[in-house]
Design a protein around this motif. Structure first.
Motif, PDB file in Angstrom:
ATOM      1  N   ALA B  21       0.836  -1.211   0.000  1.00 51.04           N
ATOM      2  CA  ALA B  21       0.000   0.000   0.000  1.00 51.04           C
ATOM      3  C   ALA B  21       0.870   1.259   0.000  1.00 51.04           C
ATOM      4  O   ALA B  21       0.476   2.302  -0.526  1.00 51.04           O
ATOM      5  N   PHE B  22       2.048   1.148   0.569  1.00 50.81           N
ATOM      6  CA  PHE B  22       2.961   2.296   0.600  1.00 50.81           C
ATOM      7  C   PHE B  22       3.357   2.721  -0.816  1.00 50.81           C
ATOM      8  O   PHE B  22       3.610   3.891  -1.080  1.00 50.81           O
ATOM      9  N   THR B  25       0.866   4.301  -4.788  1.00 49.58           N
ATOM     10  CA  THR B  25       0.403   5.674  -4.630  1.00 49.58           C
ATOM     11  C   THR B  25       0.890   6.483  -5.818  1.00 49.58           C
ATOM     12  O   THR B  25       1.836   6.076  -6.513  1.00 49.58           O
ATOM     13  N   ALA B  26       0.247   7.614  -6.042  1.00 47.94           N
ATOM     14  CA  ALA B  26       0.619   8.458  -7.178  1.00 47.94           C
ATOM     15  C   ALA B  26       2.090   8.841  -7.113  1.00 47.94           C
ATOM     16  O   ALA B  26       2.790   8.861  -8.130  1.00 47.94           O
ATOM     17  N   TYR B  27       2.570   9.103  -5.904  1.00 45.32           N
ATOM     18  CA  TYR B  27       3.963   9.539  -5.764  1.00 45.32           C
ATOM     19  C   TYR B  27       4.919   8.481  -6.305  1.00 45.32           C
ATOM     20  O   TYR B  27       5.781   8.757  -7.133  1.00 45.32           O
ATOM     21  N   PHE B  28       4.759   7.239  -5.825  1.00 41.38           N
ATOM     22  CA  PHE B  28       5.685   6.195  -6.261  1.00 41.38           C
ATOM     23  C   PHE B  28       5.412   5.749  -7.690  1.00 41.38           C
ATOM     24  O   PHE B  28       6.327   5.364  -8.406  1.00 41.38           O
ATOM     25  N   ALA B 122      12.764   8.837  -0.794  1.00 38.14           N
ATOM     26  CA  ALA B 122      12.394   8.421   0.565  1.00 38.14           C
ATOM     27  C   ALA B 122      11.576   7.139   0.540  1.00 38.14           C
ATOM     28  O   ALA B 122      10.805   6.910  -0.384  1.00 38.14           O
ATOM     29  N   GLY B 123      11.745   6.336   1.583  1.00 38.12           N
ATOM     30  CA  GLY B 123      10.973   5.109   1.674  1.00 38.12           C
ATOM     31  C   GLY B 123      11.264   4.365   2.959  1.00 38.12           C
ATOM     32  O   GLY B 123      11.970   4.882   3.824  1.00 38.12           O
ATOM     33  N   PRO B 124      10.735   3.154   3.078  1.00 39.87           N
ATOM     34  CA  PRO B 124      10.883   2.403   4.326  1.00 39.87           C
ATOM     35  C   PRO B 124      12.333   2.003   4.592  1.00 39.87           C
ATOM     36  O   PRO B 124      13.017   1.517   3.702  1.00 39.87           O
ATOM     37  N   LEU B 204       8.454  -5.185  10.754  1.00 37.23           N
ATOM     38  CA  LEU B 204       8.034  -3.799  10.525  1.00 37.23           C
ATOM     39  C   LEU B 204       7.232  -3.669   9.227  1.00 37.23           C
ATOM     40  O   LEU B 204       7.598  -4.245   8.205  1.00 37.23           O
ATOM     41  N   MET B 205       6.142  -2.919   9.276  1.00 36.17           N
ATOM     42  CA  MET B 205       5.201  -2.726   8.172  1.00 36.17           C
ATOM     43  C   MET B 205       4.417  -3.991   7.844  1.00 36.17           C
ATOM     44  O   MET B 205       3.676  -4.006   6.856  1.00 36.17           O
TER      45      MET B 205
END
Lengths: 238, 238
Positions: B21-22, B25-28, B122-124, B204-205
């Motif tokens: 889900a991260f 998105t439009a950004y990625f 940027a990211g996890p 995590l996540m």
């Protein structure tokens, strides 16, 4: 995403004024459009952030409390946490990730003590972004925050960390307040060995972002001047 | 976002199988739906990632090259970079951020040498997420990767890093391969002082993520057993 009560979400914020596209996504809206209870570094900055990323919750419905200026006065935050156990709570610093080169960790400590679940949320972190972009060793690195301002202490700190770089191949990361960028840069040129490498990342996630990574000797061969912009400095081996 | 040619984008990947889900998105999508030229840690993993986040570029139109197994053989990567100067290139590791506890930094070094612009995205990042969630000092921290496996060397390394924690208030971060989690945990209990704090962030996540942060003495008072799941270990002061 189903947010939970008795949970504090450690949420990222803008890294630059140009970085709102990162946050206006379904993923982040699942946090910012749902949580109305926040502990923030600065209320004005938090409200500006919510406005910029277009949170649907009206500003007057946001329940915000600011971090105290002094570390010894967290009773207000403790009460805020216990008063809001039935809610999802957000923790927000002024830029990037809370608790990393930023306040917030005392809140997280309290949350653990109060048996509130702590959930970190991924987002922009200028230190790790600068490290990636440097090309240096990312298997072993240290973030040292701000170096001392006084010249002799600064020199001593730089030499100690250069030593760790050379002996342990531990990449060293630093930040500085923008108006001291040039002074720190000049100290690096003065005190670091010529074959040590320095990477400078500036305005990360901004329109004018750049990363330049080269040896001290190569930096010395040009008259580079750093503007008063947000920078991360990384020294490392290639 | 307008992507540029002669530019390498350092792109994040899934941290857990639940974390897509991260990325959807439009950004990625502005990266993954535009870039068709990638340097990746592992081609199969990269193709699985693109499928999972629903990249509109057909798999057969993706131009992928894998990182070499050995550091001394980057001529193929160098040729790939120079052959694709007119493109935006992505750099992708198997999980999280490239170059951070992951390969990729040799590619970034080559990019700097070839005057290719380097843009970190940027990211996890499980290390910074675990640090946030620990509640420990985030103004000064070190990531030490994997500790030695042999008991005596491991003990020596743990004591050295505990020393840095105590003397410099430098939070120490570690990872371990899942099947050795329990052994590392037991070493921490054995060698760290009772008042030192250990935080464990797992999955995590993921749906089952948790962070537990407490003193060594409190950890000792329960018979905690860590499963063979991805964990980040953080030791620090409160």
């Amino acid at each position: 995403m189903q947010l939970k009560s008795r949970t504090i979400y450690l949420l990222p914020s803008l890294l630059s004024e140009d970085s709102d596209a990162f946050f206006t996504t379904a993923y982040f809206q699942s946090f910012y459009a749902t949580i109305n209870t926040y502990i923030c570094e600065n209320e004005k900055v938090a409200r500006h952030f919510f406005k910029k990323i277009g949170t649907p919750i009206p500003q007057e419905e946001l329940n915000l409390i600011q971090l105290p200026k002094h570390n010894d006065n967290y009773s207000g935050i403790r009460n805020f946490l216990t008063d809001n156990l039935q809610n999802s709570i957000g923790l927000l610093s002024d830029a990037g990730l809370p608790c990393i080169a930023d306040p917030g960790n005392k809140v997280v400590q309290l949350a653990h003590k109060l048996d509130i679940k702590v959930v970190p949320v991924a987002g922009p972190c200028s230190m790790t972004m600068a490290l990636m972009a440097s090309g240096f060793n990312g298997q072993n690195f240290a973030f040292n925050g701000y170096l001392p301002i006084k010249e002799l202490e600064k020199k001593k700190a730089i030499l100690l960390l250069q030593d760790r770089l050379i002996k342990e191949n531990q990449t060293q990361i630093f930040i500085e307040t923008p108006y001291r960028n040039q002074a720190l840069f000049e100290s690096f040129l003065k005190y670091l060995k010529p074959n040590v490498n320095l990477s400078i990342s500036a305005n990360l996630m901004g329109q004018t972002e750049f990363t330049i990574s080269k040896s001290i000797i190569d930096w010395k061969n040009e008259n580079f001047v750093i503007e008063k912009i947000p920078c991360v400095f990384v020294i490392g081996n290639r």
